[in-house]
Design an enzyme around this catalytic site. Structure first.
Site, mmCIF file in Angstrom:
data_model
loop_
_atom_site.group_PDB
_atom_site.id
_atom_site.type_symbol
_atom_site.label_atom_id
_atom_site.label_comp_id
_atom_site.label_asym_id
_atom_site.label_seq_id
_atom_site.Cartn_x
_atom_site.Cartn_y
_atom_site.Cartn_z
ATOM 1 N N GLY A 10 0.801 -1.224 0.000
ATOM 2 C CA GLY A 10 0.000 0.000 0.000
ATOM 3 C C GLY A 10 0.830 1.268 0.000
ATOM 4 N N GLN A 11 0.159 2.376 -0.291
ATOM 5 C CA GLN A 11 0.877 3.644 -0.418
ATOM 6 C C GLN A 11 1.401 4.160 0.927
ATOM 7 O OE1 GLN A 11 -1.848 6.115 -2.599
ATOM 8 N NE2 GLN A 11 -3.505 5.903 -1.123
ATOM 9 N N TYR A 124 -17.576 -0.771 4.838
ATOM 10 C CA TYR A 124 -16.194 -0.330 5.051
ATOM 11 C C TYR A 124 -16.076 0.481 6.338
ATOM 12 C CZ TYR A 124 -12.001 2.554 4.611
ATOM 13 O OH TYR A 124 -10.823 3.206 4.873
ATOM 14 N N TRP A 150 -8.874 10.590 2.337
ATOM 15 C CA TRP A 150 -8.516 10.925 0.955
ATOM 16 C C TRP A 150 -7.003 10.832 0.733
ATOM 17 C CZ3 TRP A 150 -11.973 15.461 -1.189
ATOM 18 C CH2 TRP A 150 -13.300 15.241 -0.814
#
Length: 291
Positions: A10-11, A124, A150
């Protein structure tokens, strides 16, 4: 201090890996490296790694898919989180966990405080909320929950890269203008995670970049900066549309700006920058990575 990051592809995990230094050894563990569904396996792995602290950057983040993939969403966002909290407690190591603005309903009309009532709209958000509760119930004395929103980075898939690709290939775009939040560069979030761990911060906190935007505002800024940096060659029309015009499987909060003031007071060394400043920084880095 040896920091174990749960998550590898993941980022946020990638940005955390970039913070390795002589002071902080950072090891990222993917799903093939650690079994998150069994407490004993987690505890053994963390012992073998000689973990001095754990940051959980893994999550089930496919918001729409979660509506039909409920078991897997809860397995990673709730059960695995509770298991990590138990393992960290058994070893008495600090634990930092990333959560989301999606735990909120989105109708408050003002920035959400960490203590505000949570009312998730979909699977989620509900699974992430359950993960938070399991940490709070299990290991409140040495755990820190950081809600964010975000998130984007030069690494991985995210809104910024998607918009750049669409702006290169489409004649025009329609982007939602009635969902309001704050974009967050994962590089700053990673620094906040490490600072929370090394400073033994406990409790629930909020971290995003500063300012407020709609997805439409975000897209317009991406185009402006993309043209400035040469990442884009031409302007295309970007039209604001409503959520009703772009139906999705999962409902999303209309307003989910997070109040960061408490976290800023807890960790005064943290730098909070406006989202447009951070976006320019990320897109400059993205350009530098291109051949």
């Amino acid at each position: 201090m040896k920091i174990i990051v749960i998550g590898k592809s993941g980022q946020l995990a990638w940005e955390l890996s970039q913070l390795a230094s002589p002071e902080h050894e950072i090891v990222c563990l993917g799903r093939i490296d650690i079994d998150l569904q069994h407490v004993a396996a987690i505890t053994e792995c963390l012992q073998q790694q000689k973990a001095a602290g754990v940051i959980n950057a893994s999550a089930y983040t496919a918001v729409d898919k979660a509506e039909s993939d409920v078991d897997n969403a809860y397995a990673l966002n709730a059960k695995a989180v509770g298991n990590l909290a138990q393992a960290c407690k058994a070893l008495s190591v600090p634990f930092v966990h990333i959560s989301t603005d999606f735990v909120f309903h989105g109708h408050k009309g003002a920035p959400y405080l960490p203590g505000d009532e949570i009312q998730p709209l979909g699977v989620y958000g509900a699974s992430k909320a359950q993960g938070e509760q399991l940490i709070t119930d299990t290991y409140p004395e040495r755990s820190c929950i950081i809600r964010t929103s975000w998130v984007y980075s030069t690494h991985g898939n995210n809104f910024v890269k998607t918009m750049l690709n669409l702006m290169r290939t489409k004649p025009e775009l329609g982007v939602i203008s009635d969902q309001i939040g704050t974009p967050t560069y994962a590089k700053g979030l990673a620094a906040a995670c490490v600072a929370s761990l090394t400073s033994s911060v406990n409790g629930i906190h909020h971290y995003t970049d500063t300012g407020v935007a709609s997805w439409y505002d975000f897209a317009v800024a991406i185009q402006r900066i993309g043209l400035e940096l040469g990442l884009l060659e031409k302007i295309i029309p970007i039209k604001p549309i409503t959520t009703d015009q772009y139906p999705t499987a999962a409902k999303r909060p209309h307003y989910s700006v997070l109040d960061k003031s408490g976290f800023a007071n807890t960790l005064p060394e943290l730098t909070f920058c406006h989202w447009q400043t951070q976006l320019h920084m990320m897109m400059t880095a993205l350009k530098a990575e291109q051949p």
